[in-house]
Scaffold this active site. Structure first.
Site, short mmCIF file in Angstrom:
data_model
loop_
_atom_site.label_atom_id
_atom_site.label_comp_id
_atom_site.label_asym_id
_atom_site.label_seq_id
_atom_site.Cartn_x
_atom_site.Cartn_y
_atom_site.Cartn_z
N GLY A 102 -57.11 -101.49 6.37
CA GLY A 102 -58.06 -100.45 6.74
C GLY A 102 -57.48 -99.54 7.79
O GLY A 102 -58.11 -99.24 8.79
N HIS A 103 -56.23 -99.12 7.56
CA HIS A 103 -55.54 -98.24 8.50
C HIS A 103 -54.34 -97.59 7.83
O HIS A 103 -53.97 -97.95 6.71
CB HIS A 103 -55.09 -99.02 9.74
CG HIS A 103 -54.20 -100.18 9.43
ND1 HIS A 103 -54.70 -101.45 9.27
CD2 HIS A 103 -52.87 -100.27 9.23
CE1 HIS A 103 -53.70 -102.27 8.99
NE2 HIS A 103 -52.58 -101.57 8.96
N ALA A 104 -53.73 -96.66 8.54
CA ALA A 104 -52.46 -96.06 8.15
C ALA A 104 -51.55 -96.13 9.36
O ALA A 104 -52.00 -96.36 10.49
CB ALA A 104 -52.65 -94.60 7.72
N TYR A 105 -50.26 -95.96 9.13
CA TYR A 105 -49.29 -95.90 10.22
C TYR A 105 -48.67 -94.51 10.26
O TYR A 105 -48.36 -93.93 9.22
CB TYR A 105 -48.17 -96.92 10.01
CG TYR A 105 -48.61 -98.35 10.04
CD1 TYR A 105 -49.00 -98.95 11.23
CD2 TYR A 105 -48.61 -99.12 8.88
CE1 TYR A 105 -49.39 -100.28 11.26
CE2 TYR A 105 -49.00 -100.45 8.90
CZ TYR A 105 -49.38 -101.02 10.09
OH TYR A 105 -49.77 -102.33 10.11
N ARG B 236 -54.16 -97.93 3.81
CA ARG B 236 -54.08 -99.14 3.00
C ARG B 236 -55.12 -100.16 3.40
O ARG B 236 -55.52 -100.24 4.56
CB ARG B 236 -52.69 -99.77 3.11
CG ARG B 236 -52.39 -100.67 4.31
CD ARG B 236 -52.02 -100.01 5.61
NE ARG B 236 -51.13 -98.89 5.51
CZ ARG B 236 -49.81 -98.95 5.44
NH1 ARG B 236 -49.21 -100.10 5.51
NH2 ARG B 236 -49.08 -97.86 5.35
#
Length: 135
Positions: A52-55, A99
């Site tokens: 539940g995040h992106a980089y 993702r």
């Protein structure tokens, strides 16, 4: 985005042997970046979701060492869904891709190989903020 930086499945070498098979990953060969960190996700309760995040700058390869799960990716324009269930495939996730992982089978084990050490400032944890930064 050039072809090397696109979301894609990587087929790892398979060394077949009657005693048991072996696969290998090496930085800059099967894994298209320098390996700085590895972590794994396991014992996810039924219905659980991870991620539940992106980089901002980090690249990863996600491998289902055991069991299966779905990796859901969003590149800022469209969603991509991958069902991982073989230890000789890895999913390359470039930087700036949202993702999450869901639909874990019993006793599944997700190995994540990362191109950077842990850094909280690398995370984008709000999807709307992610979309803004993609534009």
């Amino acid at each position: 985005m050039n072809e090397e930086n696109k979301i894609r499945l990587i087929d790892f070498p398979k060394i077949l042997d009657e005693r048991g098979n072996l696969s290998v990953v090496q930085q800059f060969k099967e894994v298209p970046f320098e390996i700085k960190r590895a972590y794994w996700i396991y014992d996810v309760p039924g219905g659980g979701v991870r991620g539940g995040h992106a980089y901002k700058n980090l690249e990863e390869v996600i491998i289902a060492l055991s069991g299966s799960y779905d990796v859901v990716l969003h590149d800022g324009k469209q969603e991509h869904r991958f069902h991982l269930n073989r230890s000789y495939y890895g999913l390359y996730v470039p930087k700036m891709v949202w993702r999450h992982i869901e639909n874990f089978s019993t006793n599944s084990l997700a190995l994540i190989i990362a191109g950077q050490l842990y850094d909280e400032s690398e995370y984008i944890r709000d999807f709307d903020e992610f979309i803004k930064q993609k534009k």
